[in-house]
Design a protein around this motif. Structure first.
Motif, PDB file in Angstrom:
ATOM      1  N   TRP A 196      38.579  39.585  37.548  1.00 42.97           N
ATOM      2  CA  TRP A 196      37.971  38.660  36.632  1.00 42.97           C
ATOM      3  C   TRP A 196      36.580  38.479  37.015  1.00 42.97           C
ATOM      4  CZ3 TRP A 196      43.057  38.089  37.596  1.00 42.97           C
ATOM      5  CH2 TRP A 196      43.822  37.906  36.570  1.00 42.97           C
ATOM      6  N   ASP A 197      35.524  37.971  36.193  1.00 46.96           N
ATOM      7  CA  ASP A 197      34.350  37.872  36.345  1.00 46.96           C
ATOM      8  C   ASP A 197      34.322  36.445  37.204  1.00 46.96           C
ATOM      9  OD1 ASP A 197      31.591  37.870  36.212  1.00 46.96           O
ATOM     10  OD2 ASP A 197      31.897  35.928  35.100  1.00 46.96           O
ATOM     11  N   PRO A 198      33.800  36.400  38.564  1.00 49.79           N
ATOM     12  CA  PRO A 198      33.826  35.410  39.309  1.00 49.79           C
ATOM     13  C   PRO A 198      33.589  34.177  38.588  1.00 49.79           C
ATOM     14  CG  PRO A 198      33.204  37.073  40.702  1.00 49.79           C
ATOM     15  CD  PRO A 198      33.411  37.586  39.279  1.00 49.79           C
ATOM     16  N   GLU A 199      32.184  34.230  37.904  1.00 56.39           N
ATOM     17  CA  GLU A 199      31.894  32.818  37.186  1.00 56.39           C
ATOM     18  C   GLU A 199      32.869  32.537  36.321  1.00 56.39           C
ATOM     19  OE1 GLU A 199      27.881  31.894  34.592  1.00 56.39           O
ATOM     20  OE2 GLU A 199      27.367  33.285  36.300  1.00 56.39           O
ATOM     21  N   LEU A 238      41.239  24.028  43.082  1.00 53.65           N
ATOM     22  CA  LEU A 238      40.754  25.166  43.011  1.00 53.65           C
ATOM     23  C   LEU A 238      39.125  25.529  43.148  1.00 53.65           C
ATOM     24  CD1 LEU A 238      43.297  27.291  40.936  1.00 53.65           C
ATOM     25  CD2 LEU A 238      43.114  27.023  43.422  1.00 53.65           C
ATOM     26  N   THR A 239      38.274  24.408  43.093  1.00 56.71           N
ATOM     27  CA  THR A 239      36.974  24.450  43.459  1.00 56.71           C
ATOM     28  C   THR A 239      36.613  24.458  44.781  1.00 56.71           C
ATOM     29  OG1 THR A 239      36.611  21.878  43.242  1.00 56.71           O
ATOM     30  CG2 THR A 239      36.400  23.102  41.197  1.00 56.71           C
ATOM     31  N   SER A 240      37.276  24.392  45.650  1.00 58.56           N
ATOM     32  CA  SER A 240      37.220  24.691  47.217  1.00 58.56           C
ATOM     33  C   SER A 240      36.723  25.772  47.540  1.00 58.56           C
ATOM     34  CB  SER A 240      38.407  24.215  47.924  1.00 58.56           C
ATOM     35  OG  SER A 240      38.465  24.631  49.349  1.00 58.56           O
ATOM     36  N   ALA A 241      35.969  25.959  48.651  1.00 57.05           N
ATOM     37  CA  ALA A 241      35.315  27.161  48.953  1.00 57.05           C
ATOM     38  C   ALA A 241      36.586  28.035  49.484  1.00 57.05           C
ATOM     39  CB  ALA A 241      34.531  26.796  50.266  1.00 57.05           C
ATOM     40  N   TYR A 242      37.626  27.322  49.912  1.00 60.63           N
ATOM     41  CA  TYR A 242      38.770  28.313  50.316  1.00 60.63           C
ATOM     42  C   TYR A 242      39.558  29.000  49.038  1.00 60.63           C
ATOM     43  CZ  TYR A 242      37.961  26.448  54.846  1.00 60.63           C
ATOM     44  OH  TYR A 242      37.405  25.843  55.960  1.00 60.63           O
ATOM     45  N   ALA A 243      39.339  28.256  47.622  1.00 61.90           N
ATOM     46  CA  ALA A 243      39.916  29.130  46.832  1.00 61.90           C
ATOM     47  C   ALA A 243      39.158  29.574  45.662  1.00 61.90           C
ATOM     48  CB  ALA A 243      40.630  27.824  46.160  1.00 61.90           C
ATOM     49  N   ARG A 244      37.761  29.578  45.753  1.00 57.33           N
ATOM     50  CA  ARG A 244      37.159  29.935  44.590  1.00 57.33           C
ATOM     51  C   ARG A 244      37.240  31.537  44.614  1.00 57.33           C
ATOM     52  NH1 ARG A 244      33.474  27.442  42.377  1.00 57.33           N
ATOM     53  NH2 ARG A 244      31.878  29.206  42.248  1.00 57.33           N
ATOM     54  N   TYR A 245      37.213  32.182  43.384  1.00 59.45           N
ATOM     55  CA  TYR A 245      37.435  33.328  43.168  1.00 59.45           C
ATOM     56  C   TYR A 245      36.165  34.328  43.268  1.00 59.45           C
ATOM     57  CZ  TYR A 245      39.070  37.864  40.801  1.00 59.45           C
ATOM     58  OH  TYR A 245      39.400  38.796  40.403  1.00 59.45           O
TER      59      TYR A 245
END
Length: 153
Positions: A3-6, A19-26
């Motif tokens: 997917w597009d990361p944004e 999922l907005t955590s730095a450990y979960a961001r796509y």
């Protein structure tokens, strides 16, 4: 699938704030899942809690896990198993889209993107979205339609 990361991260923010955590961001790409006895950023990876006390940065409150109820770090696979169960049981994807407004369709699409990425992460041998997508395909081809098949709870 990628997917597009944004777009993926916007979907996370709209549907699953953990999922907005730095450990979960796509997209994620870490070397391994954390063991439950480890420390991360000076905190235990598993923090026992009989009740959900709301959002805790970098953690997911899990009803089910190898150590019981509590907060599991986002770099543990069990956090994604619990998130997937929660997301899959939410109502966003259960309604037909044909009569929905544009805003409702966007919400349903965001829910679906989040659900798919989280599902993929439940299947992966390490926290890496490209590897997770391949593992999910392999799992779908080789098993029945049980999304939690083969996971150790």
């Amino acid at each position: 699938m990628s997917w597009d990361p944004e777009e993926a991260n916007a979907a996370f923010a709209a549907t699953c704030p953990e999922l907005t955590s730095a450990y979960a961001r796509y997209p994620i790409d870490f070397k391994r899942w954390l063991d439950l006895d480890e420390m991360m950023d000076g905190e235990k990876v598993f923090q026992k809690s009989e009740i959900d006390n709301g959002l805790k940065e970098n953690y997911v409150w899990c009803k089910n896990g190898p150590r019981g109820q509590g907060y599991y770090h986002l770099l543990t696979q069990i956090s994604y198993v619990n998130l997937y169960s929660r997301i899959a049981n939410s109502a966003h994807g259960s309604a037909c889209c044909s009569s929905k407004s544009s805003a409702q369709r966007i919400k349903i699409d965001q829910w679906d993107i989040t659900r798919r990425i989280v599902y993929n992460r439940t299947r992966s041998s390490r926290p890496c979205d490209s590897l997770a997508a391949e593992a999910a395909i392999d799992h779908q081809v080789g098993t029945a339609a049980n999304p939690l098949h083969g996971l150790k709870l």
